[in-house]
Design an enzyme around this catalytic site. Structure first.
Site, PDB file in Angstrom:
ATOM      1  N   LYS B  96      43.775  19.794  43.489  1.00 54.93           N
ATOM      2  CA  LYS B  96      43.195  21.117  43.282  1.00 54.93           C
ATOM      3  C   LYS B  96      41.686  20.943  43.183  1.00 54.93           C
ATOM      4  O   LYS B  96      41.183  20.283  42.271  1.00 54.93           O
ATOM      5  CB  LYS B  96      43.735  21.740  41.986  1.00 54.93           C
ATOM      6  N   GLY B 157      39.959  30.341  31.237  1.00 60.87           N
ATOM      7  CA  GLY B 157      40.177  30.281  29.797  1.00 60.87           C
ATOM      8  C   GLY B 157      39.943  31.576  29.055  1.00 60.87           C
ATOM      9  O   GLY B 157      40.041  31.614  27.834  1.00 60.87           O
ATOM     10  N   ALA B 183      43.469  30.912  36.904  1.00 60.78           N
ATOM     11  CA  ALA B 183      42.387  31.170  35.943  1.00 60.78           C
ATOM     12  C   ALA B 183      42.342  32.619  35.473  1.00 60.78           C
ATOM     13  O   ALA B 183      42.308  33.547  36.280  1.00 60.78           O
ATOM     14  CB  ALA B 183      41.019  30.795  36.505  1.00 60.78           C
ATOM     15  N   GLY B 184      42.361  32.771  34.181  1.00 62.18           N
ATOM     16  CA  GLY B 184      42.138  34.076  33.572  1.00 62.18           C
ATOM     17  C   GLY B 184      43.388  34.868  33.262  1.00 62.18           C
ATOM     18  O   GLY B 184      43.325  35.861  32.537  1.00 62.18           O
ATOM     19  N   ASN B 205      47.237  28.005  32.054  1.00 60.96           N
ATOM     20  CA  ASN B 205      47.071  26.934  31.072  1.00 60.96           C
ATOM     21  C   ASN B 205      46.701  27.527  29.709  1.00 60.96           C
ATOM     22  O   ASN B 205      47.467  27.480  28.758  1.00 60.96           O
ATOM     23  CB  ASN B 205      46.005  25.940  31.559  1.00 60.96           C
ATOM     24  N   THR B 206      45.521  28.153  29.648  1.00 57.03           N
ATOM     25  CA  THR B 206      45.027  28.639  28.359  1.00 57.03           C
ATOM     26  C   THR B 206      45.949  29.691  27.751  1.00 57.03           C
ATOM     27  O   THR B 206      46.111  29.744  26.524  1.00 57.03           O
ATOM     28  CB  THR B 206      43.606  29.211  28.534  1.00 57.03           C
TER      29      THR B 206
END
Lengths: 64, 256
Positions: B96, B157, B183-184, B205-206
């Site tokens: 990635k 994040g 992301a996000g 992830n976050t």
């Protein structure tokens, strides 16, 4: 002096394999780059470190 | 649904949930992977620590595809170096690409990402570039040999959801590669919405790492992603521009 992950060490003349043997690194879990080029595992024992060489030794960490 | 595979660089996956491994205990990875039903997990490449004996690889279940990222790279050259090191670590040829020039907003550098994609695709990597959703750049990534395109929903994040929704929709409609929203994404409902739009997969992830119960949130995301995928395949019902439309018969009322 040889720079390993940013730290200067007095190990010029040793091979990559000889240096790794003095550390706690698990050779199966690391990759080595010397002056910007990958050092394949099969060449650890024949790659002699020279004064001014810069090594990066990396492994996987958690990440997104 | 059984034949509904996610195909990335010729590799088939049943799960459409790509899991991150950052910012939480390695001991939770196994439960997260299981409850997420994930088949792909992302990793970072960092300077090895001589003191730590534990390797994150020991915590990842067998058969899971590893997707190393190039985080920390500030330009294409650094991303290429990190990708080569990741491959040398001996866990496949997926990468990635993640290239950032600033540490405040962590926005991807699209131009450098195209350059790195070109180099790494030519070296046989399965290249999954993280990018700011721009149609022209996405087309450049296709031409450079990307295996998927990974547009951001909002800053990394942030858990802010689909801030770039309209532009991700354009990529979904125009790009003939899996569009993986990365992301996000902060909530399962946002993941579901992206899947309803036709996204091929979600990377998170976050949202999990900062949840109260990580494995339970992984399961919630799994369900939401599957629901959104089914809704997309089923075809969403139409939306009226105005007025109403009865769901009940317009005859047989109990009156004269």
């Amino acid at each position: 002096m040889v720079k390993i992950n940013g730290e200067e060490l007095n190990i010029a003349g040793k091979t990559v394999a000889e240096y790794l043997a003095t550390t706690n690194y698990d050779p199966k879990r690391i990759a080595v780059e010397r002056n910007g080029d990958i050092v394949p595992k099969a060449q650890y024992s024949e790659t002699v470190l020279k004064d001014g060489d810069s090594l990066e030794i990396v492994s996987f960490a958690g990440g997104g | 649904m059984n034949n509904d595979k996610l195909i990335i660089g010729g590799h088939e996956f049943n799960s459409r949930f790509i899991l991150g491994s950052g910012k939480y205990s390695m001991k939770l990875i196994e439960a997260a992977v299981k409850d997420a039903g994930a088949e792909i997990i992302t990793l970072a490449v960092r300077r090895a620590n001589t003191k730590e004996q534990e390797s994150i690889l020991d915590f990842i279940p067998e058969g899971i595809t590893l997707l190393p990222n190039t985080s920390g790279a500030r330009n294409a050259e650094e991303a290429v170096r990190i990708a080569r090191l990741a491959r040398e670590l001996g866990c496949g040829n997926f990468v990635k690409i993640e290239i950032m020039r600033d540490s405040k907003y962590l926005l991807p550098d699209n131009q450098e990402t195209v350059k790195a994609t070109d180099i790494l695709a030519n070296e046989g990597f399965v290249v999954m570039p993280y990018m700011y959703p721009d149609l022209n750049v996405a087309r450049d990534l296709v031409n450079a040999g990307a295996a998927s395109v990974m547009p951001l929903a909002s800053p990394i994040g942030s858990n802010k959801g689909l801030a770039t929704k309209e532009f991700i929709q354009i990529l979904i409609d125009e790009i003939d590669l899996p569009i993986i929203v990365d992301a996000g994404i902060g909530r399962p409902s946002q993941a579901c919405e992206a899947m309803e739009m036709g996204a091929a997969a979600i990377m998170a992830n976050t949202a999990l790492a900062t949840a109260g119960d990580l494995p339970m949130m992984a399961a919630a995301f799994k369900n939401a992603i599957e629901a959104g995928r089914k809704a997309y395949l089923a075809g969403l019902g139409r939306v009226l521009t105005r007025g109403a439309s009865a769901s009940d018969p317009l005859t047989g009322f109990l009156r004269d």
